[in-house]
Design a protein around this motif. Structure first.
Motif, PDB file in Angstrom:
ATOM      1  N   CYS A   6       0.832  -1.214   0.000  1.00 41.33           N
ATOM      2  CA  CYS A   6       0.000   0.000   0.000  1.00 41.33           C
ATOM      3  C   CYS A   6       0.868   1.266   0.000  1.00 41.33           C
ATOM      4  O   CYS A   6       1.767   1.407   0.826  1.00 41.33           O
ATOM      5  N   ILE A  38     -10.612  -1.686   8.017  1.00 42.32           N
ATOM      6  CA  ILE A  38     -10.416  -1.322   6.616  1.00 42.32           C
ATOM      7  C   ILE A  38      -9.501  -2.298   5.889  1.00 42.32           C
ATOM      8  O   ILE A  38      -9.662  -2.521   4.712  1.00 42.32           O
ATOM      9  N   CYS A  39      -8.567  -2.901   6.592  1.00 40.40           N
ATOM     10  CA  CYS A  39      -7.663  -3.814   5.898  1.00 40.40           C
ATOM     11  C   CYS A  39      -6.705  -4.480   6.878  1.00 40.40           C
ATOM     12  O   CYS A  39      -6.603  -4.082   8.030  1.00 40.40           O
ATOM     13  N   THR A  83      -3.569  -4.484   6.042  1.00 35.12           N
ATOM     14  CA  THR A  83      -2.376  -3.663   5.856  1.00 35.12           C
ATOM     15  C   THR A  83      -2.101  -2.807   7.078  1.00 35.12           C
ATOM     16  O   THR A  83      -0.966  -2.707   7.540  1.00 35.12           O
ATOM     17  N   TRP A 128       1.360  -2.240   9.125  1.00 36.62           N
ATOM     18  CA  TRP A 128       1.906  -0.885   9.077  1.00 36.62           C
ATOM     19  C   TRP A 128       2.075  -0.336  10.501  1.00 36.62           C
ATOM     20  O   TRP A 128       3.105   0.240  10.848  1.00 36.62           O
ATOM     21  N   SER A 166      -2.777  -0.313  -4.798  1.00 34.76           N
ATOM     22  CA  SER A 166      -2.371  -0.213  -3.401  1.00 34.76           C
ATOM     23  C   SER A 166      -3.347  -0.886  -2.457  1.00 34.76           C
ATOM     24  O   SER A 166      -2.956  -1.313  -1.385  1.00 34.76           O
ATOM     25  N   CYS A 167      -4.599  -0.907  -2.822  1.00 26.35           N
ATOM     26  CA  CYS A 167      -5.609  -1.304  -1.855  1.00 26.35           C
ATOM     27  C   CYS A 167      -6.302  -2.586  -2.291  1.00 26.35           C
ATOM     28  O   CYS A 167      -7.313  -2.563  -2.983  1.00 26.35           O
ATOM     29  N   MET A 201      -3.404   5.135  -5.860  1.00 22.08           N
ATOM     30  CA  MET A 201      -3.840   6.385  -5.233  1.00 22.08           C
ATOM     31  C   MET A 201      -2.715   7.401  -4.991  1.00 22.08           C
ATOM     32  O   MET A 201      -2.954   8.590  -5.011  1.00 22.08           O
TER      33      MET A 201
HETATM   34  S1  SF4 Z   1      -5.500   2.153   1.062  1.00 22.34           S
HETATM   35 FE1  SF4 Z   1      -6.374   0.144   1.427  1.00 22.34          FE
HETATM   36  S2  SF4 Z   1      -4.622  -1.126   2.029  1.00 22.34           S
HETATM   37 FE2  SF4 Z   1      -3.978   1.012   2.258  1.00 22.34          FE
HETATM   38  S3  SF4 Z   1      -4.450   1.551   4.371  1.00 22.34           S
HETATM   39 FE3  SF4 Z   1      -6.230   2.144   3.159  1.00 22.34          FE
HETATM   40  S4  SF4 Z   1      -7.648   0.418   3.240  1.00 22.34           S
HETATM   41 FE4  SF4 Z   1      -5.588  -0.312   3.892  1.00 22.34          FE
END
Ligand code: SF4
Ligand code: SF4
Lengths: 412, 374
Positions: free
Chosen positions: A96, A128-129, A131, A135, A358-359, A388
């Motif tokens: 991401c 949301i994810c 990731t 992170w 990225s997502c 993005m």
């Molecule tokens: S863009 Fe997608 S993968 Fe990145 S932090 Fe946001 S929800 Fe998570």
């Protein structure tokens, strides 16, 4: 040469949203406060965009959003350089780009505001994810600060009673965590006020977005991307409530005055996924040139989409369930239902999906959603492959050709 | 070694094995992608847990559902399902893993058309009491879902028997790993790979017999000390479905003597308590064994465990083998590398897409790596 006043195009000036300057002012003040928090004896917490920030506000902690920061990096076109720095540190290009630029800003103090203020602790909600979990683990190691994880089980078909119990228990654990970090007790009266303000700002934000259902639309999804920042960062404060009132009133006034954002709005489109931050202007101009207006999107409505699940008099328990039910924490079939509602509400002629490298949780399944939308609603759709923040994944000529071809079929 | 020959046949062509098995005994075959699949419950329900690795060849149908930036496991798995290569499956179980598997589960449920589909939305953090309670609830729910899907009743007695069998299987696998770690010549790394792969797909009763006889064979082969002079290395990553890697390494002068893989030690590590509530006991194994990067224990648990593994196994290098587009592993890589660098352990990264790099390329990289190890 003598100073000459810049001649502004009155047509364009008329269309500009006046509240923008207020918004910029609020965001500047917010970031100054965050960056000087320590001098003012305040604590700073990093929190994910979908996390329950209300508790931090009630505890007088300044919330900082690495994702919002990532968006700023993208919009200021500094993404590629910072992404590359993260890659040099060993973070794969396939991760991401919000995470990559943020990690790299932490280490280099780079980016538009010279990096985010150092956190006293971290709050990660994985609604949301996955990731964000990884992170925030990186951030927890780098800053060597405590990390609270609010684990919101994904909803494939239903949200089970045990999942409900789990997220509610965690909300109490979250409060305990905050009390420990801040060295004081939670003031539940204050918390109640904050939740009321949060729900109020969500409602107002929804009202703002709803104005685009009017034909022609007084604002576009590109405007929504910009004005979203307060719902993310300052939800639960009077500032957000006042601002969205002002914005809503301005939008309603525009409707009265017959001001549309796209001069000759003929085609109405819905956007899916995060914005392409470094190309919003280009994309907006591109669609306008076809008299097309992006009137709504799945991203900015994700925050207000859950507000009906919140009972502000029982925010602690209902909020936990609401937070677990956000657009991206549910299965494709549940997403489809939301998509259908938006398509109907904004009465759109087509759907534009940003397949965002990225997502993954937002983008995988888009092909299936696309097929279902085409089949069930006979709605034309377009998929744009991009990213993005990382502009290396944006091929202008390819995307231009695709948009042009798509618009031709719509006009057909 | 007759047992090993059988194992190799099954590992090389698992789909034929499963189809034949199904025809012969009619046991339900239950597909899954993850080492957090509560296999003990599937066995207790009379089923065969069948680990899916996904095809590496001729991807055509999955591309209509997945973008190019998706890992090869997810893509290859879906391809197999859509092509009808998995027609022997009665259903599939999806434990919550990563963002990609999460969406694969949706796509699978909507397109693959198997008789049943169960999502096991496990907690992501494993370090709190509330997560443990939730995990137990989820396992109980999985038990009921299986009961209705397979129309059976899963008694505590059956679960206990299953736990006993699994403890035994895991213990034997551990023993084989240990023997090989001491004397790598007793079994080649590629053959160990076949053994562990077969262990994830076979009828578990039949597996027990095979593993026991393999163990007997090995005991005859194994020597008290080893004359193997290859550099001892550890393979770390998610899944490895590339036996050629082991051979290429051997030819370059390195021997994989232990691993940190989902399709390796993470599959058999950790014993389940045989007394008390059996479901709670299963939950406790997940909570105490070393985590995969998609789960949270502490922020340094994996790094510490990898360094410890290197010391304990007397290894002198680590090879990270990561699937391209795999987020959880890619996020952990820089920190794991730092932990190793700080401990003075040489390491390299090998990123794998569907196919491995060519033999020659692999060997050049491995030989350079072996030279780094003194
Ligand atoms: S863009 Fe997608 S993968 Fe990145 S932090 Fe946001 S929800 Fe998570
Ligand atoms: S954990 Fe990695 S390899 Fe496994 S399915 Fe997810 S992305 Fe693919």
């Amino acid at each position: 040469m003598a100073d000459q006043p810049i001649i502004k195009d009155p047509e364009k000036e008329k269309r500009k949203i006046k509240s923008v300057s207020k918004m910029k002012e609020i965001m500047t003040t917010y970031y100054i406060e965050a960056k000087t928090a320590r001098e003012n004896g305040k604590k700073v917490a990093w929190i994910t965009s979908g996390g329950p920030v209300e508790f931090l506000i009630a505890m007088d902690v300044i919330p900082v959003y690495p994702e919002n920061h990532g968006a700023m990096v993208g919009a200021s076109k500094m993404g590629v350089d910072l992404c590359e720095k993260a890659e040099e540190m060993g973070y794969s290009r396939d991760l991401c780009s919000y995470a990559r630029v943020d990690i790299s800003c932490s280490v280099t103090n780079g980016g538009p505001i010279g990096g985010l203020p150092k956190p006293d602790f971290l709050v990660c909600c994985n609604n949301i994810c996955g990731t964000v979990l990884k992170w925030y683990e990186v951030a927890a190691r780098y800053y060597d600060v405590p990390l609270f994880i609010l684990d919101t089980p994904f909803i494939h078909t239903t949200f089970s009673e045990s999942a409900k119990k789990y997220v509610i228990t965690q909300t109490y654990e979250y409060i305990e965590f905050l009390e420990k970090q801040c060295g004081k007790k939670m003031d539940f009266n204050r918390m109640h006020q904050v939740s009321k303000l949060a729900v109020q700002s969500l409602r107002l934000w929804q009202e703002v977005l709803d104005t685009a259902a009017h034909k022609p639309a007084p604002m576009t999804a590109f405007d929504a991307f910009f004005h979203l920042a307060l719902i993310v960062t300052l939800r639960g404060t009077q500032i957000a409530v006042d601002y969205y009132k002002q914005l809503r009133d301005e939008m309603n006034q525009r409707i009265k005055d017959g001001i549309s954002m796209v001069p000759n709005e003929k085609y109405r489109l819905l956007w899916d996924n995060l914005p392409v931050w470094y190309r919003t202007k280009w994309l907006s101009d591109k669609f306008s040139s076809h008299n097309a207006c992006l009137v709504g999107d799945t991203y900015t409505s994700a925050w207000s989409g859950i507000m009906d699940l919140i009972d502000e008099d029982n925010f602690i328990e209902t909020g936990a369930v609401a937070y677990s039910s956000v657009y991206i924490n549910v299965s494709l079939d549940i997403m489809l239902e939301t998509l259908k509602k938006l398509i109907k509400k904004y009465d759109v002629d087509g759907l534009v999906m940003h397949s965002n490298r990225s997502c993954k949780p937002y983008s995988f399944g888009q092909y299936d959603l696309q097929k279902m939308v085409m089949k069930e609603l006979k709605l034309p759709t377009l998929i744009i492959e991009a990213d993005m923040v990382d502009a290396r994944s944006f091929s202008e000529s390819q995307i231009e050709t695709r948009i042009d071809a798509f618009m031709e079929t719509l006009k057909g | 070694m007759e047992a090993l020959d059988k194992i190799k046949i099954i590992s090389t062509d698992p789909y034929s094995y499963a189809s034949n098995l199904k025809q012969a005994f009619g046991k339900p075959v239950v597909g899954n992608f993850c080492s957090y699949t509560p296999e003990e419950l599937i066995y207790a329900a009379g089923g065969i847990p069948f680990r899916l690795f996904g095809t590496k060849n001729d991807i055509s149908m999955a591309d209509a559902h997945l973008q190019a930036y998706c890992c090869s496991l997810v893509r290859g798995g879906l391809e197999d399902a859509l092509k009808g290569n998995l027609s022997f499956l009665d259903g599939t179980v999806f434990p919550h893993t990563c963002d990609s598997i999460q969406r694969l589960s949706d796509i699978w449920r909507l397109n693959a058309g198997f008789a049943f589909h169960i999502d096991v939305v496990l907690p992501v953090k494993l370090d709190t009491q509330s997560a443990r309670i939730y995990m137990i609830d989820v396992l109980n729910a999985f038990k009921s879902d299986l009961e209705s899907a397979l129309n059976v009743s899963i008694t505590n007695e059956k679960i206990r028997q299953s736990i006993k069998l699994y403890n035994r299987l895991r213990q034997i696998l551990g023993e084989i790993y240990e023997m090989r770690c001491k004397d790598p010549d007793c079994l080649s790394a590629a053959d160990l790979y076949h053994t562990i792969k077969a262990s994830m797909i076979m009828d578990r009763d039949e597996l027990l017999e095979l593993l026991l006889s393999l163990l007997d064979d090995l005991k005859k082969n194994v020597k008290g000390s080893t004359s193997n002079t290859n550099k001892r290395v550890i393979l770390s990553g998610g899944i490895c479905n590339h036996p050629d890697i082991y051979t290429a390494l051997e030819e370059s002068g390195a021997e994989v003597i232990w691993d940190d893989l989902c399709t390796g030690t993470r599959y058999f590590e950790g014993e389940i308590e045989e007394t008390g509530d059996p479901i709670e006991a299963i939950a406790d194994r997940y909570i105490t064994r070393i985590v995969c990067p998609a789960k949270h224990l502490t922020v340094t648990a994996r790094g510490e465990s990898l360094v410890r593994m290197v010391k304990d196994r007397n290894a002198s290098g680590v090879i990270f083998m990561l699937l391209k587009f795999c987020d959880p592993h890619a996020f952990d890589y820089p920190y794991l590398k730092k932990f190793l660098d700080d401990a003075g352990v040489p390491n390299i990264l090998l990123e794998v897409e569907e196919q491995l790099p060519s033999d020659a390329q692999l060997k050049t990289r491995f030989e350079t790596f072996v030279d780094m190890i003194d």
